[in-house]
Design a protein around this motif. Structure first.
Motif, PDB file in Angstrom:
ATOM      1  N   GLY A 130     120.171 -30.957 -74.318  1.00 39.74           N
ATOM      2  CA  GLY A 130     119.983 -32.170 -75.125  1.00 39.74           C
ATOM      3  C   GLY A 130     119.470 -31.861 -76.518  1.00 39.74           C
ATOM      4  N   ASN A 131     118.446 -31.027 -76.601  1.00 35.91           N
ATOM      5  CA  ASN A 131     117.910 -30.675 -77.912  1.00 35.91           C
ATOM      6  C   ASN A 131     118.896 -29.827 -78.713  1.00 35.91           C
ATOM      7  OD1 ASN A 131     115.368 -32.002 -77.839  1.00 35.91           O
ATOM      8  ND2 ASN A 131     114.627 -30.438 -76.440  1.00 35.91           N
ATOM      9  N   GLY A 132     119.639 -28.972 -78.026  1.00 36.55           N
ATOM     10  CA  GLY A 132     120.657 -28.180 -78.713  1.00 36.55           C
ATOM     11  C   GLY A 132     121.765 -29.053 -79.288  1.00 36.55           C
ATOM     12  N   LEU A 187     111.590 -28.325 -78.159  1.00 41.29           N
ATOM     13  CA  LEU A 187     112.076 -27.066 -77.591  1.00 41.29           C
ATOM     14  C   LEU A 187     110.929 -26.083 -77.393  1.00 41.29           C
ATOM     15  CD1 LEU A 187     115.430 -26.444 -79.485  1.00 41.29           C
ATOM     16  CD2 LEU A 187     115.125 -26.678 -77.022  1.00 41.29           C
ATOM     17  N   GLY A 188     110.040 -26.027 -78.368  1.00 45.59           N
ATOM     18  CA  GLY A 188     108.890 -25.142 -78.243  1.00 45.59           C
ATOM     19  C   GLY A 188     107.958 -25.557 -77.119  1.00 45.59           C
ATOM     20  N   CYS A 189     107.709 -26.860 -76.996  1.00 40.61           N
ATOM     21  CA  CYS A 189     106.808 -27.353 -75.940  1.00 40.61           C
ATOM     22  C   CYS A 189     107.318 -27.014 -74.549  1.00 40.61           C
ATOM     23  CB  CYS A 189     106.627 -28.863 -76.056  1.00 40.61           C
ATOM     24  SG  CYS A 189     105.449 -29.364 -77.282  1.00 40.61           S
ATOM     25  N   LEU A 227     107.256 -24.144 -69.018  1.00 40.82           N
ATOM     26  CA  LEU A 227     108.216 -24.217 -67.915  1.00 40.82           C
ATOM     27  C   LEU A 227     108.762 -22.868 -67.444  1.00 40.82           C
ATOM     28  CD1 LEU A 227     108.942 -26.599 -66.251  1.00 40.82           C
ATOM     29  CD2 LEU A 227     110.964 -26.936 -67.610  1.00 40.82           C
ATOM     30  N   PRO A 228     109.056 -21.912 -68.319  1.00 46.19           N
ATOM     31  CA  PRO A 228     109.554 -20.621 -67.804  1.00 46.19           C
ATOM     32  C   PRO A 228     108.576 -19.920 -66.864  1.00 46.19           C
ATOM     33  CG  PRO A 228     110.114 -20.812 -70.104  1.00 46.19           C
ATOM     34  CD  PRO A 228     109.212 -21.969 -69.786  1.00 46.19           C
ATOM     35  N   LYS A 229     107.280 -19.999 -67.155  1.00 45.59           N
ATOM     36  CA  LYS A 229     106.292 -19.376 -66.253  1.00 45.59           C
ATOM     37  C   LYS A 229     106.254 -20.108 -64.916  1.00 45.59           C
ATOM     38  CE  LYS A 229     102.944 -16.679 -65.034  1.00 45.59           C
ATOM     39  NZ  LYS A 229     103.251 -15.334 -64.598  1.00 45.59           N
ATOM     40  N   ALA A 230     106.352 -21.428 -64.952  1.00 38.78           N
ATOM     41  CA  ALA A 230     106.376 -22.195 -63.698  1.00 38.78           C
ATOM     42  C   ALA A 230     107.621 -21.855 -62.885  1.00 38.78           C
ATOM     43  CB  ALA A 230     106.322 -23.693 -63.994  1.00 38.78           C
ATOM     44  N   LEU A 245     101.883 -27.225 -80.514  1.00 34.83           N
ATOM     45  CA  LEU A 245     103.171 -27.920 -80.552  1.00 34.83           C
ATOM     46  C   LEU A 245     103.038 -29.408 -80.236  1.00 34.83           C
ATOM     47  CD1 LEU A 245     105.291 -25.121 -78.916  1.00 34.83           C
ATOM     48  CD2 LEU A 245     105.414 -25.873 -81.290  1.00 34.83           C
ATOM     49  N   ILE A 246     102.199 -29.750 -79.272  1.00 33.59           N
ATOM     50  CA  ILE A 246     102.000 -31.167 -78.932  1.00 33.59           C
ATOM     51  C   ILE A 246     101.346 -31.901 -80.095  1.00 33.59           C
ATOM     52  CG2 ILE A 246     100.581 -32.704 -77.497  1.00 33.59           C
ATOM     53  CD1 ILE A 246     103.126 -31.957 -76.140  1.00 33.59           C
TER      54      ILE A 246
END
Length: 183
Positions: A39-41, A69-71, A76-79, A105-106
């Motif tokens: 979506g962001n892309g 995208l940064g947030c 999420l990748p670590k989760a 970022l937030i």
């Protein structure tokens, strides 16, 4: 000599104890992550390729998309990795980096959302002055101010404060209080 211990990594709470549910969580996180990336892309591509979308509103939307995208790429990748590999550990440095980036970022997202609301206010309430109030210079300065304000605010908080949030130190007092606390 005080009795204290330090821990080199955290054990995060698992979403599920069974392997099947962990894989289900991985698939769910992966779907959410891919949907956000897609979506962001698409938003980035549409704004970059279509010259009709080179207006202040879409410039601010572009900034918001980059922050989003940064947030999502901060946590999420670590989760997903924890769910996939059946691990629950995160290092102090990883915790501090995630916390620092996520707060940055937030907070920057909130600033950009405030700028976007001002943009819409001017477009609706003062449409004849829109071009003068939100020219290309102002549109470049406002997000730059949001990013730089956030950087200066976060620079006032030292890296040690982020590590302190992530670094539990167990002293003999805190251990004895926890052991004596009624359940």
């Amino acid at each position: 000599m005080s009795n204290s211990s330090s821990i080199t990594e955290f054990l995060l709470l698992a979403f599920a104890d069974t392997r099947e549910l962990q894989l289900l969580h991985f698939a769910l996180f992966l779907a959410i992550y891919l949907a956000a990336l897609l979506g962001n892309g698409l938003i980035l591509t549409a704004i970059a390729c279509d010259h009709r979308l080179h207006s202040p509103m879409y410039f601010f939307l572009l900034n918001l998309t980059l922050l989003d995208l940064g947030c999502i790429s901060t946590t999420l990748p670590k989760a997903m990795a924890n769910s996939l590999w059946d691990t629950r550990a995160i290092s102090y440095a990883g915790c501090a980096a995630q916390l620092f980036l996520f707060v940055f970022l937030i907070s920057a997202e909130f600033y950009v959302l405030t700028i976007m609301s001002y943009d819409r206010y001017v477009a609706i309430c003062k449409p004849l002055h829109y071009g003068t109030l939100l020219g290309s210079r102002a549109c470049a300065q406002m997000p730059a101010a949001a990013w730089s304000t956030e950087i200066s605010v976060l620079n006032t908080m030292s890296y040690d404060q982020y590590v302190a949030i992530c670094k539990p130190q167990a002293s003999s007092f805190s251990i004895s209080v926890v052991q004596k606390a009624p359940l």
